[in-house]
Each structure stands twice: as C-alpha cells, then as structure tokens.
Enzyme design. Sequence first.
Site, PDB file in Angstrom:
ATOM      1  N   ARG A 176       0.826  -1.292  -0.193  1.00  0.00           N
ATOM      2  CA  ARG A 176       0.223   0.037   0.206  1.00  0.00           C
ATOM      3  C   ARG A 176       0.809   1.198   0.012  1.00  0.00           C
ATOM      4  NH1 ARG A 176      -2.856   0.008   5.894  1.00  0.00           N
ATOM      5  NH2 ARG A 176      -1.635   1.639   6.800  1.00  0.00           N
ATOM      6  N   ARG A 180       6.030   7.469  -6.358  1.00  0.00           N
ATOM      7  CA  ARG A 180       5.424   8.161  -7.177  1.00  0.00           C
ATOM      8  C   ARG A 180       6.447   9.030  -7.886  1.00  0.00           C
ATOM      9  NH1 ARG A 180       2.766  11.487  -2.792  1.00  0.00           N
ATOM     10  NH2 ARG A 180       0.480   9.992  -2.657  1.00  0.00           N
ATOM     11  N   ARG A 271      -0.377  -6.398  18.057  1.00  0.00           N
ATOM     12  CA  ARG A 271       0.920  -5.638  18.377  1.00  0.00           C
ATOM     13  C   ARG A 271       0.400  -4.455  19.201  1.00  0.00           C
ATOM     14  NH1 ARG A 271       6.035  -6.969  18.173  1.00  0.00           N
ATOM     15  NH2 ARG A 271       6.738  -4.906  17.469  1.00  0.00           N
ATOM     16  N   ARG A 302       8.953   6.180  15.404  1.00  0.00           N
ATOM     17  CA  ARG A 302       8.808   7.569  15.125  1.00  0.00           C
ATOM     18  C   ARG A 302       8.555   8.511  16.098  1.00  0.00           C
ATOM     19  NH1 ARG A 302       2.670   7.233  12.303  1.00  0.00           N
ATOM     20  NH2 ARG A 302       1.861   6.665  14.008  1.00  0.00           N
ATOM     21  N   GLU A 327       7.378   6.717  19.857  1.00  0.00           N
ATOM     22  CA  GLU A 327       6.615   5.561  19.576  1.00  0.00           C
ATOM     23  C   GLU A 327       7.698   4.258  19.579  1.00  0.00           C
ATOM     24  OE1 GLU A 327       3.769   5.512  16.522  1.00  0.00           O
ATOM     25  OE2 GLU A 327       2.884   7.593  17.240  1.00  0.00           O
ATOM     26  N   TYR A 375      -7.915  -4.170  11.088  1.00  0.00           N
ATOM     27  CA  TYR A 375      -7.025  -3.067  11.037  1.00  0.00           C
ATOM     28  C   TYR A 375      -8.148  -2.198  10.223  1.00  0.00           C
ATOM     29  CZ  TYR A 375      -4.522   1.267  10.818  1.00  0.00           C
ATOM     30  OH  TYR A 375      -3.767   2.389  11.112  1.00  0.00           O
ATOM     31  N   ASP A 377      -9.042   1.742   9.412  1.00  0.00           N
ATOM     32  CA  ASP A 377      -8.969   3.392   9.457  1.00  0.00           C
ATOM     33  C   ASP A 377     -10.033   3.983   9.875  1.00  0.00           C
ATOM     34  OD1 ASP A 377      -6.230   3.974   8.882  1.00  0.00           O
ATOM     35  OD2 ASP A 377      -6.393   3.772   6.849  1.00  0.00           O
TER      36      ASP A 377
HETATM   37  P1  FAD Z   1     -11.476   2.283  19.688  1.00  0.00           P
HETATM   38  O1  FAD Z   1     -11.175   3.433  19.150  1.00  0.00           O
HETATM   39  O2  FAD Z   1     -10.814   1.170  20.190  1.00  0.00           O
HETATM   40  O3  FAD Z   1     -12.953   2.126  20.907  1.00  0.00           O
HETATM   41  C1  FAD Z   1     -13.230   1.040  21.229  1.00  0.00           C
HETATM   42  C2  FAD Z   1     -13.824   1.403  22.859  1.00  0.00           C
HETATM   43  O4  FAD Z   1     -14.180   0.454  23.470  1.00  0.00           O
HETATM   44  C3  FAD Z   1     -12.364   1.789  23.467  1.00  0.00           C
HETATM   45  O5  FAD Z   1     -12.543   3.112  24.127  1.00  0.00           O
HETATM   46  C4  FAD Z   1     -12.556   0.734  24.631  1.00  0.00           C
HETATM   47  O6  FAD Z   1     -12.090   1.469  25.844  1.00  0.00           O
HETATM   48  C5  FAD Z   1     -13.825   0.522  24.864  1.00  0.00           C
HETATM   49  N1  FAD Z   1     -14.132  -0.868  25.381  1.00  0.00           N
HETATM   50  C6  FAD Z   1     -13.626  -2.180  25.043  1.00  0.00           C
HETATM   51  N2  FAD Z   1     -13.824  -3.208  25.752  1.00  0.00           N
HETATM   52  C7  FAD Z   1     -14.750  -2.693  26.569  1.00  0.00           C
HETATM   53  C8  FAD Z   1     -15.594  -3.126  27.678  1.00  0.00           C
HETATM   54  N3  FAD Z   1     -15.448  -4.453  28.169  1.00  0.00           N
HETATM   55  N4  FAD Z   1     -16.290  -2.281  28.624  1.00  0.00           N
HETATM   56  C9  FAD Z   1     -16.383  -1.009  28.395  1.00  0.00           C
HETATM   57  N5  FAD Z   1     -15.762  -0.288  27.189  1.00  0.00           N
HETATM   58  C10 FAD Z   1     -14.924  -1.033  26.490  1.00  0.00           C
HETATM   59  N6  FAD Z   1      -7.059   5.458  11.600  1.00  0.00           N
HETATM   60  C11 FAD Z   1      -6.885   6.632  10.443  1.00  0.00           C
HETATM   61  O7  FAD Z   1      -7.847   6.829   9.596  1.00  0.00           O
HETATM   62  N7  FAD Z   1      -5.823   7.519  10.331  1.00  0.00           N
HETATM   63  C12 FAD Z   1      -4.877   7.245  11.429  1.00  0.00           C
HETATM   64  O8  FAD Z   1      -3.958   8.204  11.253  1.00  0.00           O
HETATM   65  C13 FAD Z   1      -4.606   6.362  12.249  1.00  0.00           C
HETATM   66  N8  FAD Z   1      -3.701   6.085  13.080  1.00  0.00           N
HETATM   67  C14 FAD Z   1      -3.807   4.952  14.109  1.00  0.00           C
HETATM   68  C15 FAD Z   1      -2.806   4.917  14.771  1.00  0.00           C
HETATM   69  C16 FAD Z   1      -2.675   3.959  16.123  1.00  0.00           C
HETATM   70  C17 FAD Z   1      -1.649   4.068  16.766  1.00  0.00           C
HETATM   71  C18 FAD Z   1      -3.912   3.205  15.982  1.00  0.00           C
HETATM   72  C19 FAD Z   1      -3.912   2.016  16.791  1.00  0.00           C
HETATM   73  C20 FAD Z   1      -4.819   3.434  15.089  1.00  0.00           C
HETATM   74  C21 FAD Z   1      -4.819   4.353  14.017  1.00  0.00           C
HETATM   75  N9  FAD Z   1      -5.969   4.528  13.422  1.00  0.00           N
HETATM   76  C22 FAD Z   1      -6.241   5.492  12.423  1.00  0.00           C
HETATM   77  C23 FAD Z   1      -7.244   3.694  13.356  1.00  0.00           C
HETATM   78  C24 FAD Z   1      -8.325   4.215  14.256  1.00  0.00           C
HETATM   79  O9  FAD Z   1      -7.930   4.281  15.639  1.00  0.00           O
HETATM   80  C25 FAD Z   1      -9.716   3.308  14.217  1.00  0.00           C
HETATM   81  O10 FAD Z   1     -10.235   3.252  12.924  1.00  0.00           O
HETATM   82  C26 FAD Z   1     -10.480   3.780  15.314  1.00  0.00           C
HETATM   83  O11 FAD Z   1     -10.201   4.254  16.323  1.00  0.00           O
HETATM   84  C27 FAD Z   1     -11.409   2.505  15.734  1.00  0.00           C
HETATM   85  O12 FAD Z   1     -12.619   2.966  16.488  1.00  0.00           O
HETATM   86  P2  FAD Z   1     -13.076   1.796  17.149  1.00  0.00           P
HETATM   87  O13 FAD Z   1     -14.608   2.547  17.855  1.00  0.00           O
HETATM   88  O14 FAD Z   1     -13.420   0.630  16.434  1.00  0.00           O
HETATM   89  O15 FAD Z   1     -12.159   1.475  18.464  1.00  0.00           O
HETATM   90  N1  UDP Z   2       6.795   1.771   6.298  1.00  0.00           N
HETATM   91  C1  UDP Z   2       8.203   1.744   6.090  1.00  0.00           C
HETATM   92  N2  UDP Z   2       8.899   2.867   6.315  1.00  0.00           N
HETATM   93  C2  UDP Z   2       8.286   4.131   6.700  1.00  0.00           C
HETATM   94  C3  UDP Z   2       6.903   4.046   6.962  1.00  0.00           C
HETATM   95  C4  UDP Z   2       6.208   3.011   6.601  1.00  0.00           C
HETATM   96  O1  UDP Z   2       8.912   0.679   5.958  1.00  0.00           O
HETATM   97  O2  UDP Z   2       9.171   4.943   6.876  1.00  0.00           O
HETATM   98  C5  UDP Z   2       6.130   0.399   6.009  1.00  0.00           C
HETATM   99  C6  UDP Z   2       5.941  -0.523   7.272  1.00  0.00           C
HETATM  100  O3  UDP Z   2       6.201  -1.740   7.008  1.00  0.00           O
HETATM  101  C7  UDP Z   2       4.760  -0.198   7.707  1.00  0.00           C
HETATM  102  C8  UDP Z   2       4.004   0.035   6.167  1.00  0.00           C
HETATM  103  O4  UDP Z   2       5.001   0.846   5.359  1.00  0.00           O
HETATM  104  O5  UDP Z   2       4.227  -1.402   8.488  1.00  0.00           O
HETATM  105  C9  UDP Z   2       2.593   0.761   6.093  1.00  0.00           C
HETATM  106  O6  UDP Z   2       3.018   2.070   6.860  1.00  0.00           O
HETATM  107  P1  UDP Z   2       1.636   3.043   7.283  1.00  0.00           P
HETATM  108  O7  UDP Z   2       2.516   4.111   7.712  1.00  0.00           O
HETATM  109  O8  UDP Z   2       1.021   3.088   5.803  1.00  0.00           O
HETATM  110  O9  UDP Z   2       0.981   2.152   8.262  1.00  0.00           O
HETATM  111  P2  UDP Z   2       0.621   2.586   9.769  1.00  0.00           P
HETATM  112  O10 UDP Z   2       2.003   2.768  10.422  1.00  0.00           O
HETATM  113  O11 UDP Z   2      -0.117   3.791   9.811  1.00  0.00           O
HETATM  114  O12 UDP Z   2      -0.006   1.232  10.198  1.00  0.00           O
END
Ligand code: FAD
Ligand code: UDP
Length: 392
Positions: A176, A180, A271, A302, A327, A375, A377
């Site tokens: 993904r 470019r 993870r 990062r 992180e 996973y 977004d």
């Molecule tokens: P969550 O936000 O996890 O909500 C679930 C909630 O349920 C939590 O608050 C939890 O406490 C609660 N819960 C669980 N079990 C219980 C229980 N037993 N009782 C009461 N409450 C409970 N998406 C993007 O589009 N752009 C990004 O840049 C991006 N960056 C990310 C970076 C990281 C490090 C991570 C992990 C994810 C990222 N995402 C990103 C994805 C994004 O976080 C998710 O799409 C979104 O938060 C999912 O929402 P959700 O409601 O499914 O889960």
């Molecule tokens: N990746 C990499 N170098 C970078 C950034 C990303 O090799 O500087 C790779 C890495 O394997 C990562 C994947 O590209 O798991 C997807 O990265 P992205 O940032 O899109 O995903 P996220 O970290 O948000 O899951």
Amino acid sequence: MKRYDYLIVGAGLFGAVFAYCARKAGKTCLVIDKRPHLGGNIYCENIEGINVHKYGAHIFHTSDKEVWDFVNSIVEFNRYTNSPVANFKGKLYNLPFNMNTFYQMWGVMTPDEAKARIEEQKAEALAMLDGREPANLEEQALTLVGRDIYERLIKGYTEKQWGRPCTELPAFIIRRLPVRMVFDNNYFNDSYQGIPIGGYNKLIDGLLEDTDTIISTDFFELKRHETVEDDGTRTIAFPDGCMEAINYDRLVFTGKIDEFYDYRYGKLEYRTVRFEEEVLDTPNYQGNAVVNYTEREVPYTRVIEHKHFEMFGEEIGKCTRTVISKEYSTEWTDGMEPYYPVNNERNNRLYQKYRELADKETDVIFGGRLAEYKYYDMAPIVKKVLAMFKQA
Ligand code: FAD
Ligand code: UDP
C-alpha cells in the site's frame, strides 16, 4: 427505570457514530466505556495548549465524499496534509517514495533518471525470484523499489514495527506504500484529509451530544448485574447505585470479540505501541508532525510533534513549548492496549470461530476494530456505520 433501545459498549468512533445515527433515527442509546474518557483511540488530551493524540497520531483521510461531508457536518476539518520525513542515520528523506526521495537518495533530477535507477535495482531482485511471486515483505519491497530504498527506508522501520524479520512478514503490508514519479510529499492518495479544528474530542463530543454516556465502567463488570426477563428485556441494576437501573433491547459491542466469549477458543494476538511523551521548552522541535526513524539501531519507530497537526505558520511560534511522543512498537500482553491485530493464519482462524458465534446472535451488533479483529482506518468505520443505517 430508564429504557434504551441500544446499550453501546465502547465510546470510540464506531460507538459514537452509531449513537449519533441511532439518535437521528429516533432511537435512544446509552454509551459506556471502561476508559476514564470518551473517544476511544482518537481521544486527545490538552497539554500546554496542544491537543496530544494519547493513543497515537490520527489523520483522517478519505476519498468518500459522503464520509467527508458527514464528519465535517459535526466539526470542520483543517487543511493538515500528512507528509512524514524519514531519518536514516542522520540523513533526511521525504516520504512517501517520490521524486524528492529519489533526488535525496541518488541525486537524480528527472522521472526518467529515477525510473532507470529503480528498474536497474528491481531487475536484480526479479532475477533472484526467477519467475515466482514475492513470498515475503523483503522480496516484495525489493521488486517494488529496489535495494537502496529497502535497506534505508523500509527494512529497519518495518522490523521494529512488527518485531519480526522482513523475510517472515507477509508481502501485502508494503503494497500500500505509494511510489510516485512527481515531487509530491503528500502521504495519502485520498481526495480529502485533515484534523478536526479544535481536535478530535470536538468530533466525539458532537457525535455524542444529547446521548447518555458513562465512563470508567467495564461492560463485563456490569453484565454480572444483568437479568434477562422472559420477554427478552435486559435489565442492569448498577452495582454502586451511581445510576438508576436501566433496561435495553439491543447491544452494540465494540470491545474484543474473544473477551465477549470469555476466550473460550483462546486469545487473539495484537501488536501494541508504547508512547514516551515529553514536554520541551522550545516552540518547534522537529519542524514536522511525523519523523520516522528508519534505522534498526534507534529503538523507537517515529517521533510525533503534536502541535503541527493543528498549528501552522506564525501560530507555531506563539505557543512557546511543544509536546513530542516517541513511539516504541512492542509485543502485546494482557493489560496493554491492543492496537494492531496480527492477522496471521492462526489468529484469522481463531477469529472465524468467534465470528461464527457472533453471527448466531440476534440482539447483538459487533462492530469496530476490536470486535471485527480488523485494522480499520477511521473513514471506513464511519462508512460502515452510515451504511448500516441506510439499510435499516
Ligand atoms: P476504539 O477507538 O478502540 O474504541 C473501542 C472502545 O471500546 C475503547 O474506548 C475501549 O475502551 C472500549 N471498550 C472495550 N472493551 C470494553 C468493555 N469491556 N467495557 C467498556 N468499554 C470497552 N486511522 C486513521 O484513519 N488514520 C490514522 O492516522 C490512524 N492512526 C492510528 C494509529 C494507531 C496507533 C492506531 C492503533 C490506530 C490508528 N488508526 C488510524 C485507526 C483508528 O484508531 C480506528 O479506526 C478507530 O479508532 C477505531 O474505532 P473503534 O471505535 O473501532 O475502536
Ligand atoms: N513503512 C516503512 N517505512 C516507513 C513507513 C512505513 O517501511 O518509513 C512500511 C512499514 O512496513 C509499515 C507499512 O509501510 O508497516 C505501512 O505504513 P503506514 O504508515 O501506511 O501504516 P501504519 O503505520 O499507519 O499502519
């Protein structure tokens, strides 16, 4: 006794959008979350006037106009454009891989020169594969961008992020990443991206306005105080009397699906990320929201400087301090936040078994990244909930 159409477990994006749509459809909801705040993983804490993304940097991006219009109807989004920079052994490269990166890597100035360099390196990898498909991430990366980019910008970062050698990781992870032949550092190909003006809490508060919410309350704890009547009505008498008893018709569950079934087939794996946060006495630490450290020897993947998500130009200097998060990607164990599902064969098989149980439920809706072990977004989460309500 208060009656709700839905009890929603989880005040993350899935639960909040569901509550909003249900309310618009004339239904009543109670949203509970075990964390001490609403918002799930998009929650931000204000530190030194800066919205700090407590569970990792979140950038909203989509090409779906309906999703974009929906979130903007709750809160306006700013013009933030994600353009991370990679630091490899003290030298900086632009991401995603584009003409700026190729210039920094090889000094090439035109797309033809860059293509020739990449083709030369890809040829070496393709000869090694001798006609077969790439079997792992290393082989996939070498055939997409060649050895120089793989070794400087991919290998170390990926192995830190996933805790495994690239030769043991599936090829799809890297497919993904865009390559470019233009000078364009915009990380996403999507038509729309940005951050809510005033932070993500504004989005969540807007979605949950006029909906009853309770924080610091674990569903499994509450469930011990639940009774089910003959007509199927479920009643919860709150253990500490913090709220009058409620009953509800349907459950929306956004927590871990294996936990819902008491781990009867075993535990799904994740993870996770550890964040090391620092407040620094400088207005501008790294000049960009995201700097990836792509060499193996630097232990973090990062560094995020949160103010750059929402402050631009002169605003940056006006706020005299800054907040950064380093992180560290690590293996998940009980008690840690489950961030990224590990979709290997073992876990996917296990998830299917839980899914079969879930599909038999008639009054529970499972949704979101933990309940679907996927996973996701943010934009696809919004899309999914909007689609559910269109069907209804
Ligand atoms: P969550 O936000 O996890 O909500 C679930 C909630 O349920 C939590 O608050 C939890 O406490 C609660 N819960 C669980 N079990 C219980 C229980 N037993 N009782 C009461 N409450 C409970 N998406 C993007 O589009 N752009 C990004 O840049 C991006 N960056 C990310 C970076 C990281 C490090 C991570 C992990 C994810 C990222 N995402 C990103 C994805 C994004 O976080 C998710 O799409 C979104 O938060 C999912 O929402 P959700 O409601 O499914 O889960
Ligand atoms: N990746 C990499 N170098 C970078 C950034 C990303 O090799 O500087 C790779 C890495 O394997 C990562 C994947 O590209 O798991 C997807 O990265 P992205 O940032 O899109 O995903 P996220 O970290 O948000 O899951």
